[in-house]
Write an enzyme that holds these catalytic residues in place. Structure first.
Site, mmCIF file in Angstrom:
data_model
loop_
_atom_site.group_PDB
_atom_site.id
_atom_site.type_symbol
_atom_site.label_atom_id
_atom_site.label_comp_id
_atom_site.label_asym_id
_atom_site.label_seq_id
_atom_site.Cartn_x
_atom_site.Cartn_y
_atom_site.Cartn_z
ATOM 1 N N HIS A 1 0.745 -1.002 0.002
ATOM 2 C CA HIS A 1 0.059 -0.100 0.052
ATOM 3 C C HIS A 1 0.818 1.182 0.023
ATOM 4 O O HIS A 1 0.615 2.041 -0.740
ATOM 5 C CB HIS A 1 -0.862 0.003 1.202
ATOM 6 C CG HIS A 1 -1.596 1.267 1.441
ATOM 7 N ND1 HIS A 1 -3.247 1.422 0.926
ATOM 8 C CD2 HIS A 1 -1.689 2.348 1.790
ATOM 9 C CE1 HIS A 1 -3.605 2.431 1.045
ATOM 10 N NE2 HIS A 1 -2.513 3.186 2.023
ATOM 11 N N GLU A 2 1.721 1.385 0.751
ATOM 12 C CA GLU A 2 2.757 2.294 0.799
ATOM 13 C C GLU A 2 3.545 2.526 -0.517
ATOM 14 O O GLU A 2 3.766 3.834 -0.778
ATOM 15 C CB GLU A 2 3.718 2.344 2.085
ATOM 16 C CG GLU A 2 3.098 2.116 3.273
ATOM 17 C CD GLU A 2 2.050 3.459 3.780
ATOM 18 O OE1 GLU A 2 2.341 4.518 3.277
ATOM 19 O OE2 GLU A 2 1.194 3.182 4.359
ATOM 20 N N HIS B 1 1.733 4.326 -3.062
ATOM 21 C CA HIS B 1 1.504 5.803 -2.799
ATOM 22 C C HIS B 1 2.862 6.454 -3.541
ATOM 23 O O HIS B 1 2.713 7.412 -3.907
ATOM 24 C CB HIS B 1 1.938 6.323 -1.114
ATOM 25 C CG HIS B 1 0.321 6.216 -0.260
ATOM 26 N ND1 HIS B 1 -0.623 6.927 -0.903
ATOM 27 C CD2 HIS B 1 -0.096 5.576 0.592
ATOM 28 C CE1 HIS B 1 -1.709 6.637 -0.066
ATOM 29 N NE2 HIS B 1 -1.574 5.882 0.960
ATOM 30 N N GLU C 1 -6.568 7.291 -0.886
ATOM 31 C CA GLU C 1 -6.107 5.882 -0.298
ATOM 32 C C GLU C 1 -6.734 4.792 -0.917
ATOM 33 O O GLU C 1 -6.325 3.706 -1.044
ATOM 34 C CB GLU C 1 -6.963 6.247 1.004
ATOM 35 C CG GLU C 1 -6.304 7.125 1.881
ATOM 36 C CD GLU C 1 -4.626 6.446 2.329
ATOM 37 O OE1 GLU C 1 -4.405 5.522 2.061
ATOM 38 O OE2 GLU C 1 -4.011 7.255 2.900
#
Lengths: 393, 329
Positions: free
Chosen positions: A215-216, A219, A270
């Site tokens: 997930h990071e 980003h 997100e």
């Protein structure tokens, strides 16, 4: 047309009561007794300085520099304007409507900017070479330098996860573990990704950490941090310029590193990181079930009152459902037991963990949660949370 | 053909001249709606011009506030222009670039030299503060007139700077005990350089009396957890205005601590509860109450007040604004 007024010769402060008369294309200024003519001014040269409140206005002519007459006679002022004198008329009753129109226009402009800025900022961010963004990283890393856990075994475990989910190193990120008790993870400008001590100690499998890390990395891949930084800087700049608070412009200095870790992503961002994170996991044959378990425990923490931020985000349940429904062809475990233990012991040799607020020196307790995966933003700075919070929207 | 003149001569008795007034009262006649109109227009134009209109916006707002003040029944007039404020902004921007931009650039090549220059830049701000205060007051006074005659502030920024530095140094050495004493000296220095036309203002408030008021106010403010601050502020302002003289008149402020506390509360909650939209009304209320409490008692001979040339640079005013020094009305 005649009206009373006061004459100021401009050389002394004493005023002379006068009689003003509009005589054709001239304004005649006489003493009140009519005995002395003090000025004969062509109306076309006159400038009327209205006082906005009340009928009072000052009349000047370049033919009599420094000399003015004041009058409160609205009829004479109107006649002078009609005859060619300069100086705007009082807005009068229209002012309220105009003021409301101005205020509505301001609100519309700011609303439009807020609505359009995410797309504009993202379009700019993806065009900024990553090397340029990378220049911010040392400053960000410097904040956490003394709080970074430097266990070679844990670094190897992180590296193993990284090699599994991003074998080609297509996402330029530097992953570190920081000595923060709250379970959390952040993507910061320049590709710095931080996993907290609370997160790795609470992880029950390599898949959980891999899910958070994917997930990071998403980003970083989408340049979310830079885009939000651009958006935040631009809006702060517009706000500062509009309201004349130029001290605000100092605050948008990109070197103000504290701001960098205070950015919070929108739900749309997100959700995009969620989708891309799942794609990364799917490509690596890593089950997202670990990540879902992770978020499940978050919800439990929220219900216990420890993670009030999560309790305000009912969308977390939707995310868990979405993650569990993702179909992934399962591969071998991300970490073996020994590697997981090494990872969990990453900060065992470190001193007492500090809170994020202590590290970045926040002065205001009401600051929003940091960066991409905000955790327990409203929990006390030094209170370790019982449940992990990474990836919580 | 009508003949013009003769004009009234300075100081010469005129048949229409009334006896010198024995009491000059101040009054604010502006309205919240009027100020809201000015502010809303300014914000919109500043926004759509990406900040370029800001100097004109600032001038407009100041003009509205100033020109709606009556002194003895006559309005003040404000003659400042947006253009001169803009030029001032550019000068301040150049100064900031020199103080902070250059060190930043140098540090990219020579980190140590850049660090030293940064410290120099920060320390350079200290003497700039009094210079900005003095210059800002000078600019504003030079652009304000009453009855066709300008106010002014005599030159003396250097003396003000030295007094300021002396106050800073002694305050540090005495752990703050000297501050009220030095502050009154600065106030005296500034007020006695004020003039209206050819006539100077006077100030006879003693340093020791100001020190007593301040120390009492400071201690009571601490003991009451800040609540006494309004009473303290009102008392020091009464002292300042009560010791200000002009010709045969002496200033007077009838504002009590409770009234100031009420103004503070109304301003705070009026702004907070309306999310800032109520600020023009709050400002209007505060100005109406405070100015209605100020008067000058004693004879003022306007015929004796002659026009004098005045100077003042908007750059100092802009610098005060950039340094966040609150000198607005």
């Amino acid at each position: 047309m005649k009206a009373p007024g006061d004459w100021s010769g401009g050389d002394v402060a004493a005023l002379v009561p006068v009689e003003l008369e509009l005589d054709g294309d001239r304004l005649v200024v006489r003493t009140a007794d009519g005995a002395t003519v003090l000025a004969l001014w062509p109306v076309a040269t006159l400038r009327i300085d209205a006082m906005l409140e009340g009928p009072m206005a000052y009349i000047e002519s370049p033919e009599g520099p420094g000399r003015t007459v004041s009058t409160a006679d609205a009829a004479l002022l109107g006649a002078l304007r009609t005859a060619g004198a300069r100086g705007a008329a009082l807005p009068g009753r229209k002012r309220v409507r105009l003021a409301m129109l101005f205020a509505a226009s301001i609100a519309a402009i700011f609303g439009g900017l807020y609505a359009a800025m995410p797309a504009i900022a993202h379009a700019i961010a993806v065009r900024v070479p990553f090397d340029v963004e990378r220049r911010l990283e040392p400053q960000v890393q410097a904040i956490f330098a003394s709080d970074t856990c430097r266990s070679p075994e844990a670094a190897a475990a992180v590296e193993a996860i990284r090699a599994r989910i991003d074998p080609a190193r297509s996402i330029p990120a530097d992953v570190s573990i920081v000595n923060i008790a709250q379970p959390n993870a952040f993507a910061l400008p320049g590709g710095a990704v931080l996993l907290t001590r609370g997160l790795v100690e609470g992880a029950q499998s390599g898949e959980e950490v891999a899910g958070v890390l994917a997930h990071e990395l998403a980003h970083v891949k989408h340049r979310h941090v830079l885009a939000e930084l651009i958006q935040d800087t631009f809006m702060s700049g517009v706000w500062a310029v509009t309201f004349g608070d130029y001290t605000g412009l100092v605050a948008v200095d990109p070197r103000t590193v504290e701001r960098l870790v205070q950015l919070r992503h929108s739900r749309g961002v997100e959700a995009e990181a969620d989708r891309t994170g799942l794609d990364i996991l799917a490509a690596a044959h890593v089950s997202p079930a670990g990540l879902a378990d992770f978020l499940d425990r978050n919800q439990e923490g929220a219900a216990a009152g420890a993670l009030t931020f999560l309790s305000n985000h009912p969308a977390t349940a939707d995310r868990i459902t979405m993650i569990r429904s993702a179909h992934v062809e399962k591969g071998p475990p991300v970490l073996d037991d020994e590697q997981l233990e090494d990872l969990q012991a990453a900060c065992s040799g470190s001193p007492r963990p500090r809170s994020l607020r202590e590290i970045v020196g926040w002065s205001r307790r009401s600051q929003p949660a940091p960066s991409s995966s905000p955790g327990p933003s409203s929990s006390p700075p030094t209170a370790p949370s019982p449940a992990p919070s990474a990836l919580a929207k | 053909m009508q003949a013009i003149g003769p004009y009234p001569q300075p100081g010469a008795p005129q048949p229409w001249q009334a006896a010198p007034p024995s009491r000059l009262e101040l009054r604010y006649v502006g309205t919240g709606g009027g100020l809201f109109f000015v502010v809303a227009k300014n914000l919109l134009l500043t926004l759509v011009t990406l900040g370029i209109y800001l100097p004109w916006a600032r001038t407009e707002r100041r003009k509205y506030l100033c020109q709606n003040i009556e002194v003895g029944g006559q309005r003040l007039r404000y003659h400042g222009t947006g253009r001169e404020v803009l030029l001032g902004y550019l000068k301040v921007a150049a100064l900031y670039l020199l103080l902070f931009g250059v060190p930043w650039g140098v540090s990219a090549v020579y980190p140590m030299a850049g660090l030293v220059l940064r410290f120099v830049g920060i320390f350079a701000l200290i003497p700039l503060i009094p210079i900005a205060i003095f210059g800002s007051v000078r600019y504003r006074l030079s652009r304000t007139s009453l009855r066709g005659v300008r106010f002014g502030l005599e030159a003396g920024a250097r003396g003000y700077l030295l007094l300021y530095l002396k106050m800073m140094l002694f305050s540090v050495l005495t752990l703050g005990l000297y501050a009220p004493y030095g502050s009154n000296q600065l106030h005296r220095y500034l007020i006695t350089r004020h003039r209206y036309g050819s006539e100077p203002f006077g100030y006879d408030g003693t340093d020791i009396e100001a020190w007593k008021i301040s120390m009492r106010g400071f201690l009571l403010t601490i003991v009451t957890f800040g609540f006494y601050s309004s009473w303290y502020l009102a008392s020091i302002q009464r002292f300042h205005i009560g010791h200000t003289t002009f010709q045969g008149a002496r200033g007077r402020l009838d504002l009590r601590g409770g009234e100031l506390f009420q103004i503070v509360m109304v301003s705070y909650f009026g702004t907070l509860l309306t999310l800032g939209i109520g600020l023009p009304w709050v400002t209007t209320y505060a100005l109406q109450v405070i100015l209605s409490k100020i008067s000058f008692e004693g004879p003022v001979d306007f015929a004796r007040i002659e026009q004098r040339a005045v100077t003042g640079s908007a750059a100092a005013d802009d610098l005060a604004s950039a340094l966040d020094i609150g000198l607005e009305v």
